[in-house]
Each structure stands twice: as structure tokens, then as C-alpha cells.
Scaffold this active site. Structure first.
Site, PDB file in Angstrom:
ATOM      1  CG  HIS A 105      75.023  62.839  54.715  1.00 29.38           C
ATOM      2  ND1 HIS A 105      74.216  63.766  54.117  1.00 29.38           N
ATOM      3  CD2 HIS A 105      76.164  63.505  55.054  1.00 29.38           C
ATOM      4  CE1 HIS A 105      74.835  64.935  54.059  1.00 29.38           C
ATOM      5  NE2 HIS A 105      76.025  64.798  54.627  1.00 29.38           N
ATOM      6  CG  ASP A 319      67.101  55.993  52.941  1.00 32.31           C
ATOM      7  OD1 ASP A 319      68.259  56.418  52.983  1.00 32.31           O
ATOM      8  OD2 ASP A 319      66.405  55.970  51.909  1.00 32.31           O
TER       9      ASP A 319
HETATM   10  C1  GDG Z   1      72.438  59.339  51.571  1.00 27.34           C
HETATM   11  C2  GDG Z   1      71.595  58.587  52.611  1.00 27.34           C
HETATM   12  C3  GDG Z   1      70.237  60.659  52.907  1.00 27.34           C
HETATM   13  C4  GDG Z   1      68.592  59.581  42.231  1.00 27.34           C
HETATM   14  N1  GDG Z   1      68.524  59.046  41.010  1.00 27.34           N
HETATM   15  C5  GDG Z   1      68.808  60.045  40.145  1.00 27.34           C
HETATM   16  C6  GDG Z   1      69.030  61.192  40.861  1.00 27.34           C
HETATM   17  N2  GDG Z   1      68.896  60.876  42.159  1.00 27.34           N
HETATM   18  C7  GDG Z   1      69.072  61.818  43.290  1.00 27.34           C
HETATM   19  C8  GDG Z   1      67.775  62.081  43.991  1.00 27.34           C
HETATM   20  C9  GDG Z   1      68.270  62.462  45.374  1.00 27.34           C
HETATM   21  C10 GDG Z   1      69.547  61.670  45.534  1.00 27.34           C
HETATM   22  O1  GDG Z   1      69.942  61.254  44.256  1.00 27.34           O
HETATM   23  C11 GDG Z   1      69.356  60.428  46.406  1.00 27.34           C
HETATM   24  O2  GDG Z   1      69.303  60.810  47.714  1.00 27.34           O
HETATM   25  P1  GDG Z   1      68.698  59.904  48.883  1.00 27.34           P
HETATM   26  O3  GDG Z   1      68.547  60.730  50.075  1.00 27.34           O
HETATM   27  O4  GDG Z   1      67.406  59.365  48.423  1.00 27.34           O
HETATM   28  O5  GDG Z   1      69.664  58.655  49.075  1.00 27.34           O
HETATM   29  P2  GDG Z   1      71.281  58.307  49.182  1.00 27.34           P
HETATM   30  O6  GDG Z   1      71.938  58.479  47.874  1.00 27.34           O
HETATM   31  O7  GDG Z   1      71.344  56.933  49.740  1.00 27.34           O
HETATM   32  O8  GDG Z   1      71.909  59.356  50.235  1.00 27.34           O
HETATM   33  C12 GDG Z   1      70.185  59.156  52.632  1.00 27.34           C
HETATM   34  C13 GDG Z   1      71.206  61.364  51.973  1.00 27.34           C
HETATM   35  O9  GDG Z   1      72.473  60.736  51.987  1.00 27.34           O
HETATM   36  C14 GDG Z   1      71.367  62.830  52.358  1.00 27.34           C
HETATM   37  O10 GDG Z   1      71.822  62.965  53.645  1.00 27.34           O
HETATM   38  O11 GDG Z   1      68.942  61.184  52.715  1.00 27.34           O
HETATM   39  O12 GDG Z   1      69.439  58.526  53.643  1.00 27.34           O
HETATM   40  O13 GDG Z   1      71.572  57.195  52.340  1.00 27.34           O
HETATM   41  O14 GDG Z   1      68.556  63.826  45.434  1.00 27.34           O
HETATM   42  O15 GDG Z   1      67.090  63.080  43.315  1.00 27.34           O
HETATM   43  N3  GDG Z   1      69.317  62.368  40.275  1.00 27.34           N
HETATM   44  C15 GDG Z   1      69.380  62.407  38.917  1.00 27.34           C
HETATM   45  N4  GDG Z   1      69.205  61.290  38.176  1.00 27.34           N
HETATM   46  C16 GDG Z   1      68.921  60.118  38.714  1.00 27.34           C
HETATM   47  O16 GDG Z   1      68.783  59.122  38.011  1.00 27.34           O
HETATM   48  N5  GDG Z   1      69.639  63.566  38.315  1.00 27.34           N
END
Ligand code: GDG
Length: 688
Positions: A105, A319
Site C-alpha cells: 500500500h 504517498d
Molecule cells: C496507506 C498509504 C494509501 C482519515 N481521517 C479520518 C478518516 N480518514 C480516512 C480517510 C481515508 C483513510 O483514512 C486514509 O487513507 P490514505 O490513503 O489517505 O492514507 P494512509 O492512511 O497513509 O494509507 C496510502 C492507502 O494506504 C491505501 O492503499 O492510499 O498512500 O499510506 O479513507 O477517509 N476517517 C474517519 N475519520 C477521520 O478522522 N472516519
């Protein structure tokens, strides 16, 4: 634990419990202080600690053990992310009949970064237990393959890695989101109603009173997410665009993450400071430029933020993908809103209609805010239509089914492929046939079949154990053991002449019966060498790491030690040149990282036939790993047992995974026969 397990099992889950020490060493330590920063190009933060590495291995074993308890032959296993990079190989070693998929990921860094990692070989081979390896972007796939080629020196054909007789498919699967869930949530969120959240009311008040616009920033508080640069860019924007004071607001949701790790504590402090500075510098009685939340929010509030924001600023320094960018777009049901997206997020590959920025260029970031705020609605809609279409079509379901379908195809291909793995029952069949026969011929290639490969062929000398094994085999009554090699006769003479073996050197140019002198194939011309040697010399000069092996009647050009990509490129060029110069009586053989020029009537197939015609053999087994062994497989009839070492395209009927599996098999030949001879001896004794 029991209660948790019971609840989980109801839903077909199983838990792997980690204790405090494991959590510290495996999770906070190794995964997040070593792998996470390195894979995100933060090499100055990355820290390798041998104790944490040991814990990482143990915890991977724990997860694998739990999987191994439940999987059966033919099952498929899908492993996720950087915390479990070693799991695939652990599972494959114990249960080779399950198909293993792995998805990373986070980014896979370029070779120049990955090579710094202390246990790079182990980490890569851990991943190579998989049958399918997926990444978010083609760049990560490319970097991974480059490391596999350069660090493990494995053969890679396009996106397929050949490893331990298996083909490992590497591909790109950009992860999507549950588009419908976000879109539906946005649809029911548009109006302020009695059920609306306090946050939504606050946002609305700001928008109405200030006619202001909202810029949104959401991420885990992580140094990879570029929070500080984003704040600096916002500060610069306010400095240079006073007309926007009182009108715009940056809503920053920073979700606490890994707060036990010191780098995250430092980042928290720095973020607090910069937010404080900006608010202190620009705030007025009615206006606070940065609304900063350090906490997580329920889903409904997240939707409040997405729906109300005119601009989303997603500018990570690195990212893997970034799902927030996609989620923001999925809530823009009227196709308005502007996404400012870092080109260093994997999502930028799929979302080129966003305003793409370099997150290290504060000046550019600050200008992008102005561009976004002033973008005409028509242009916003044009861009978002394309963007939303993409993420709607390639959503989370599509992503997972694409991966699983590919895994299915691999699993089906594996079970229907013509060349069969030598299983215990096949090997018993061969051993039985060996035992029943009277006159047996074993044709054994040397490199890759009896020994492994090394950068320098001179270093690959037979071990004492191998010599003993060959000796035991050749001492069986009625068994002729032949070493069929492409090596010069001097090499075979040096290491094997003391044993009762028939030796074939340089693919059949030289031949030695047991206790006889070497004989050379007659009537061969050597004139071509002086014509073609200069060509090989030029290629060797121009390709560092390559070298020419001179044999009496043949020439070999080795490129195993060259840069793998350059080596393959030059070998293709050299083949083209040589083919245009090749006389009729000469063959160009394309071996394992070697090109060989050999007289045409010399190959292992001709030599095998010469041998087989000498005596009335009723058992014949041939084994080899290379293209040059194919002529041997083709020349033998279908009653012969032909075994390819490594699963590759072949005329052989069977394959073994690697040379050690083959040595074990030879060992079992000696053992079974010895037992049977002993039982005959016992019988004789009892007769007396
Ligand atoms: C890894 C990789 C890759 C965030 N704050 C809240 C909340 N979120 C949710 C978002 C989103 C998720 O968390 C974050 O996903 P990301 O993709 O932005 O980032 P990582 O956590 O670093 O994930 C990344 C991912 O894996 C998938 O392969 O895209 O690059 O680093 O869904 O909505 N959700 C809630 N409250 C929050 O305060 N409910």
C-alpha cells in the site's frame, strides 16, 4: 482473548495477538521507524535495529502460522502491506500449493534507496514467496523489478520474475474507494437540517458571514503527508494576497497517528507552532485563518468537511496512493470544487486533471491556492467530470476483483501447466523404475543442476558432498552416470576424473569414457574464432562486467555480472550482429546469461544419442536447467525421465523447483538402492 476469538470466528476472522514488546519492536519499531521512512524516501529518519528486525521476523512467522493453520491445497491467500513482507515466503515454503498474492500500500522506493536497507535480500525473497505482487503505480512496480534484478540477480521477463522454478507476476493495481458510499453520503448531506452536525452549522456560518471559501486538508499527522509545507504555502499565500484575508479558511484535520514514535511527536510540536504562528499573525476578531483539529472524526463529519470545501489541498511529500483525494472528488456531486494534488502521491497518476504540484516548492504551492480559488466553475466541472468518472469506474470493488481474478488466473494456469512438478508420488515412480531396471543411464547437466550459480563460474566447484553423491550413484551396478556440461574439459578433468563417471565437456566437443583418455570430436574448423572474436571483444569492452570464456572450439560471452538491464540489452544487440556473421557450421546458443558460439554438430542432444546408442539401456534419466539442455530432452524418447531444474519453458515432462530438490532426489536414489542391495545381502545370509 477467548471471547475476542469467539466473536471474530463468528464472522470468520482470526486474530493474531501481539504483546507489548512485539508491538514496540515489530510495529512502532521496525515497521514504522525503519521500513516506513525508508520506503517514503526519508533516509535520514530510517533506523535499522537488529533486535527489531528479529521481532519483525517472529511476528511475520506468527501471522503466517495462523494462515497455515487454515489454508488447504488450492486456496488463495492475499497478504497486505509493509508490515508483512516476509509472510509470503514463510507460507510458500510450508505449503507450496496455495497461491499467494501480496499488495503493497506504500511506495516501493527506487533501487538506489532500497539498496541501503540492511537485510535487502531477505526482504525481497520474503516477498517472492508470492505468485502475484501488486503495487499502486507502474513506478513502484518498475523500482521493485529493478531491485530484484540488481540485488538478487534474477531473470525478469517484462513483469514476470523467474524464481525457484516459479513465475511471479508483478503488476499495477491502483486502489480505488467505495465511490457509491461517499457519493450517497454527500447527497444526503447537502442541506442543513435539524439532524446536521455542529461542525456543519459552524462551517455554514463561516461561509454565509464571510462569503468565504474553505480549503480542506485531511491526513494522518505523518511527516510524509507534507503538512508543514502546506501550512507554509498557506502562510505565503496570505502574505502575498491580502485581499483574501477574512475570506478564506484552511480547515486542517490532522488525525493522531503513531504518536509513540519520536518523529511523530516532533512533527506534532512543529505543526502546533506553525498553526499558532499563522493564526497569531493574521487572525482578526471575526476570522481565524486555520481551523486545526488534532483528532479523528466520525464519518458524517468527514463528509461535512468534504462537501463544504471549495478546494482540497492534498500535498504529501510521498504517498503510496492517497485515498482522501479520491474521497473528496467522489463527494463533489455537482462537479464543482478543485483538487490540488501532489505529484508525489500515487493518485496523481490517475488524476492528472487535478492541479498537480511539487510539494517541496512552497512558491508553487502558494500560487496553486490562488489558481484553485479563482478557477472558473466551467473549468472545475470539466476537470471533475473526467476525474469522477475515473474513480467511479475503477472503484474499490473493481480494484479487489481485478487483483483476485489475476490471482485466480495464476492459480488455474499453475494447475493446468503441462510440465509437472516432481511430487513424492512421481519421484517414487521414477525410483521404482530405476530399481526394476538393469542398465541405467543418468545424464546430468552441471551448472544449475548439480550446483547453484555464482557470478564467477570458476568459483562453482563441486562440494565433497556432491562428489560423494556422484560416487555412490556411479558405484551402483548397471548405472552409468554422465556429466553433460558446457564447461571446458580441463574443468571436468580437474574435479571429476577420479570418479567412475563418463564426462562430456563443451556440449559434446570432448568426451571421456570411464578410465580412458579425452577424445575430441573430429573434423572441426577453428577458423571462425579469429573472425568473430573481435566482435565479442568490442561488446566486452563496451559492457562493464562481461567477459569472454575461451574454450578450444567454442567461445562464450558471459553477462551475468553486468548491470542486468544493460546486459540483456547488449546481449540482444550482440545476437543480432553475430547472426548476420554466422557461418553454416556454427550455432549461436542463448544460455543462462551467456551467449555461446559452438560448431553446429555439437550439442548435448547429439552427445546423448551417441551415448544411448552404445548400450541397451532400459532406464534413462536426463536433468538440466538451461536452454542448452533442451536438445538433450528432445533427442530422448518418451520413456526417458526428463527433468527440468526450475520451472521454465521446456521439452521435459517434469520439473523440480531448484537444484537442491534435485540433489535430494539423487540422494534418495542412492539410499533406496543401497537398502535393496542390503536386503538382497540379508537374504543371501539367511540362505547360508
Ligand atoms: C496507506 C498509504 C494509501 C482519515 N481521517 C479520518 C478518516 N480518514 C480516512 C480517510 C481515508 C483513510 O483514512 C486514509 O487513507 P490514505 O490513503 O489517505 O492514507 P494512509 O492512511 O497513509 O494509507 C496510502 C492507502 O494506504 C491505501 O492503499 O492510499 O498512500 O499510506 O479513507 O477517509 N476517517 C474517519 N475519520 C477521520 O478522522 N472516519
Amino acid at each position: 482473548k477467548n471471547q475476542i476469538n469467539k466473536n471474530l470466528e463468528k464472522n470468520q476472522f482470526r486474530a493474531v495477538f501481539l504483546n507489548e514488546v512485539e508491538l514496540d519492536n515489530f510495529y512502532f519499531g521496525f515497521s514504522n521507524k525503519c521500513l516506513w521512512p525508508l520506503f517514503h524516501y526519508f533516509i535520514e529518519i530510517h533506523k535499522f535495529d537488529i533486535n527489531q528486525w528479529e521481532s519483525y521476523k517472529q511476528v511475520n512467522q506468527k501471522f503466517a502460522d495462523e494462515v497455515l493453520k487454515v489454508v488447504e491445497e488450492g486456496d488463495k491467500v492475499w497478504i497486505h502491506d509493509y508490515q508483512l513482507l516476509l509472510c509470503p515466503q514463510i507460507i510458500k515454503d510450508i505449503n507450496p500449493d496455495v497461491t499467494v498474492g501480496f499488495f503493497l500500500h506504500i511506495p516501493f522506493p527506487s533501487f538506489e534507496i532500497f539498496r541501503i536497507f540492511a537485510k535487502r535480500e531477505e526482504l525481497l525473497t520474503g516477498m517472492l514467496g508470492s505468485d502475484l505482487i501488486g503495487f499502486h503505480t507502474y513506478d513502484y512496480e518498475r523500482h521493485f523489478l529493478s531491485s530484484v534484478k540488481r540485488i538478487l540477480n534474477l531473470e525478469v521477463n517484462f513483469n514476470i520474475i523467474l524464481y525457484q522454478g516459479r513465475e511471479i507476476v508483478v503488476n499495477t493495481f491502483p486502489m480505488g474507494i467505495d465511490f457509491k458510499k461517499f457519493e450517497d453520503a454527500a447527497k444526503s448531506n447537502l442541506r442543513i437540517s435539524p439532524g446536521s452536525s455542529d461542525l456543519k452549522r459552524q462551517i455554514n456560518t463561516h461561509k454565509l458571514t464571510n462569503e468565504g471559501k474553505l480549503i480542506l486538508s485531511i491526513d494522518r499527522l505523518d511527516y510524509t503527508k507534507g503538512v508543514l509545507n502546506r501550512l507554509l504555502a498557506f502562510e505565503r499565500f496570505l502574505d502575498t494576497n491580502p485581499e483574501y484575508h477574512d475570506k478564506i479558511r484552511l480547515v486542517m484535520l490532522a488525525v493522531p497517528s503513531r504518536s509513540k514514535v519520536s518523529q511523530y511527536k516532533i512533527l506534532k510540536r512543529q505543526t502546533d507552532e506553525v498553526v499558532g504562528r499563522i493564526n497569531g499573525k493574521f487572525a482578526s476578531v471575526n476570522w481565524t485563518p486555520v481551523w486545526y483539529y488534532y483528532r479523528s472524526m466520525p464519518f458524517e463529519n468527514l463528509i461535512d468537511l468534504y462537501v463544504s470545501s471549495d478546494v482540497a489541498m492534498i500535498t504529501p511529500l510521498r504517498d503510496g496512493m492517497n485515498l482522501v483525494a479520491k474521497e473528496y472528488l467522489s463527494t463533489r456531486i455537482n462537479n464543482d470544487g478543485v483538487l490540488i494534488l501532489s505529484e508525489l502521491a500515487g493518485a496523481s497518476k490517475e488524476l492528472p486533471q487535478a492541479i498537480l504540484v511539487n510539494p517541496f516548492d512552497i512558491e508553487q504551492l502558494s500560487k496553486s491556492i490562488k489558481t484553485a480559488l479563482e478557477m472558473p466553475l466551467k473549468e472545475q466541472k470539466q476537470r471533475n467530470l473526467i476525474l469522477r468518472n475515473r474513480i467511479k469506474r475503477y472503484d474499490i470493488k473493481k480494484w479487489s476483483s481485478n487483483f483476485v481474478n489475476t490471482l485466480d488466473e495464476i492459480s488455474n494456469k499453475e494447475s493446468s501447466s503441462k510440465v509437472k512438478l516432481v511430487t513424492t508420488s512421481i519421484s517414487s515412480r521414477i525410483l521404482e523404475s530405476y530399481q526394476k531396471s538393469k542398465k541405467r543411464l543418468l545424464l546430468l547437466d552441471y551448472d544449475g543442476t548439480l550446483v547453484g550459480f555464482n557470478d564467477n563460474p570458476d568459483n562453482v566447484i563441486p562440494s565433497k558432498a556432491l562428489l560423494k553423491l556422484l560416487n555412490n550413484l556411479s558405484n551402483h551396478d548397471g548405472t552409468d552416470v554422465v556429466i553433460m556440461s558446457g564447461r571446458p574439459y580441463s574443468f571436468l578433468e580437474k574435479y571429476f576424473s577420479n570418479l567412475n563417471l563418463i564426462l562430456v565437456a563443451e556440449h559434446g566437443l570432448y568426451f571421456k569414457e570411464i578410465a580412458s583418455e579425452w577424445q575430441e570430436k573430429k573434423g572441426l574448423s577453428r577458423e571462425w574464432i579469429e573472425h568473430l572474436l573481435p566482435v565479442l571483444n568490442t561488446f566486452t569492452d563496451n559492457t562493464p562486467g562481461t567477459f569472454i570464456e575461451h574454450k578450444t572450439n567454442s567461445l562464450s560471452w558471459h553477462y551475468r555480472k553486468a548491470d542486468p538491464e544493460l546486459g540483456i540489452k547488449r546481449s540482444v544487440e550482440l545476437k543480432t550482429v553475430l547472426k548476420s556473421l554466422l557461418p553454416n557450421n556454427l550455432t549461436l546458443m542463448d544460455g543462462n546469461k551467456v551467449l555461446e558460439l559452438i560448431p553446429s554438430n555439437i550439442n548435448k542432444g547429439v552427445s546423448a544419442l551417441d551415448l544411448i546408442n552404445q548400450k541397451k539401456y532400459d532406464f534413462c534419466l536426463a536433468a538440466g536447467d538451461d536452454i542448452t539442455d533442451e536438445s538433450m530432452f528432445m533427442s530422448l524418447n518418451s520413456k526417458s525421465f526428463k527433468i527440468k531444474i526450475g520451472k521454465k519453458k521446456t521439452a521435459a515432462k517434469f520439473y523440480m523447483r531448484n537444484f537442491t530438490q534435485f540433489l535430494d532426489f539423487l540422494e534418495s536414489i542412492t539410499q533406496i538402492d543401497i537398502k535393496s542391495l542390503e536386503s538382497i545381502k540379508d537374504l543371501d545370509v539367511s540362505k547360508k
